[in-house]
Design a protein around this motif. Sequence first.
Motif, PDB file in Angstrom:
ATOM      1  N   PRO A  72       0.804  -1.230   0.000  1.00  0.00           N
ATOM      2  CA  PRO A  72       0.000   0.000   0.000  1.00  0.00           C
ATOM      3  C   PRO A  72       0.837   1.280   0.000  1.00  0.00           C
ATOM      4  CG  PRO A  72      -0.954  -1.592   1.495  1.00  0.00           C
ATOM      5  CD  PRO A  72       0.375  -2.156   1.063  1.00  0.00           C
ATOM      6  N   ALA A  75       1.597   2.023  -3.620  1.00  0.00           N
ATOM      7  CA  ALA A  75       0.473   2.654  -4.313  1.00  0.00           C
ATOM      8  C   ALA A  75       0.428   4.145  -4.001  1.00  0.00           C
ATOM      9  CB  ALA A  75      -0.837   1.969  -3.924  1.00  0.00           C
ATOM     10  N   PRO A  85      -5.487   7.981  -8.336  1.00  0.00           N
ATOM     11  CA  PRO A  85      -5.687   6.837  -7.442  1.00  0.00           C
ATOM     12  C   PRO A  85      -6.192   5.584  -8.168  1.00  0.00           C
ATOM     13  CG  PRO A  85      -6.454   8.819  -6.369  1.00  0.00           C
ATOM     14  CD  PRO A  85      -6.102   9.206  -7.781  1.00  0.00           C
ATOM     15  N   ILE A  86      -7.066   5.722  -9.156  1.00  0.00           N
ATOM     16  CA  ILE A  86      -7.561   4.545  -9.876  1.00  0.00           C
ATOM     17  C   ILE A  86      -6.424   3.830 -10.598  1.00  0.00           C
ATOM     18  CG2 ILE A  86      -8.260   5.815 -11.956  1.00  0.00           C
ATOM     19  CD1 ILE A  86     -10.119   2.805 -10.480  1.00  0.00           C
ATOM     20  N   LEU A  89      -4.452   1.925  -7.981  1.00  0.00           N
ATOM     21  CA  LEU A  89      -5.161   0.707  -7.586  1.00  0.00           C
ATOM     22  C   LEU A  89      -5.040  -0.371  -8.659  1.00  0.00           C
ATOM     23  CD1 LEU A  89      -8.335   2.255  -5.960  1.00  0.00           C
ATOM     24  CD2 LEU A  89      -6.447   1.099  -4.798  1.00  0.00           C
ATOM     25  N   ARG A  90      -5.165   0.008  -9.906  1.00  0.00           N
ATOM     26  CA  ARG A  90      -4.999  -0.978 -10.986  1.00  0.00           C
ATOM     27  C   ARG A  90      -3.572  -1.521 -11.019  1.00  0.00           C
ATOM     28  NH1 ARG A  90      -8.461   2.732 -14.957  1.00  0.00           N
ATOM     29  NH2 ARG A  90     -10.501   1.809 -14.539  1.00  0.00           N
ATOM     30  N   THR A  93      -3.488  -4.301  -8.648  1.00  0.00           N
ATOM     31  CA  THR A  93      -4.538  -5.325  -8.756  1.00  0.00           C
ATOM     32  C   THR A  93      -4.656  -5.834 -10.189  1.00  0.00           C
ATOM     33  OG1 THR A  93      -6.254  -3.613  -9.007  1.00  0.00           O
ATOM     34  CG2 THR A  93      -5.860  -4.446  -6.774  1.00  0.00           C
ATOM     35  N   PRO A 124     -10.310   4.174  -1.174  1.00  0.00           N
ATOM     36  CA  PRO A 124      -8.990   4.373  -1.766  1.00  0.00           C
ATOM     37  C   PRO A 124      -9.017   5.158  -3.085  1.00  0.00           C
ATOM     38  CG  PRO A 124      -9.648   2.079  -1.950  1.00  0.00           C
ATOM     39  CD  PRO A 124     -10.692   2.766  -1.123  1.00  0.00           C
ATOM     40  N   LEU A 125     -10.196   5.315  -3.687  1.00  0.00           N
ATOM     41  CA  LEU A 125     -10.288   6.155  -4.884  1.00  0.00           C
ATOM     42  C   LEU A 125     -10.212   7.636  -4.527  1.00  0.00           C
ATOM     43  CD1 LEU A 125     -13.038   4.281  -6.887  1.00  0.00           C
ATOM     44  CD2 LEU A 125     -10.592   4.356  -7.356  1.00  0.00           C
ATOM     45  N   VAL A 128      -5.801   7.038  -1.356  1.00  0.00           N
ATOM     46  CA  VAL A 128      -5.189   5.716  -1.549  1.00  0.00           C
ATOM     47  C   VAL A 128      -4.569   5.171  -0.261  1.00  0.00           C
ATOM     48  CG1 VAL A 128      -2.879   6.406  -2.329  1.00  0.00           C
ATOM     49  CG2 VAL A 128      -3.958   4.371  -3.292  1.00  0.00           C
ATOM     50  N   LEU A 131      -5.757   2.046   1.832  1.00  0.00           N
ATOM     51  CA  LEU A 131      -5.278   0.664   1.667  1.00  0.00           C
ATOM     52  C   LEU A 131      -4.515   0.164   2.887  1.00  0.00           C
ATOM     53  CD1 LEU A 131      -4.036   0.717  -2.043  1.00  0.00           C
ATOM     54  CD2 LEU A 131      -6.158  -0.268  -1.139  1.00  0.00           C
TER      55      LEU A 131
END
Length: 145
Positions: A72, A75, A85-86, A89-90, A93, A124-125, A128, A131
């Motif tokens: 985390p 990220a 942030p998206i 996250l991608r 993940t 987290p969007l 972040v 996380l």
Amino acid sequence: MPRPDVIDAIARDGIAVSATLGFVPGFAPPPRIAARVDGFVANLRRMRDAGVKVVCSSDGGIGPPKPHDVLPYGAAILVECGFPPIAALRAVTSLAAQVCRIGERKGRLAPGFDADLLAVEGDPLVDVTALRAVTAVFRAGHRVR
């Protein structure tokens, strides 16, 4: 020295780059690494701007600054470098699963996927760092933490 031509070629050819990020705050990097941090961050931003697929990895578990749950923090570093942030996250993940060639069963919430889930406090969007506030972990749909 930066090589924009190499970064452009990486982006054009769809090559993914794994950025080994994340460490627990309070640990200073070794001098040989500290001397390269600014250049690394600049190149990470160049890759982002060029559209390179950046996956976030961590080397978690190799020592006190990088325990097993350090991802985390990586990220968050991506967000600090200007990734939305998206995208961060991608990077930890779905994109990571695709790059590891397991994207047909991991990395997303979808029917038929393995149901490996991380539940966190917060969104987290929006932030972040949520996380790091883990409330539950599920492996194959079974709570393990």
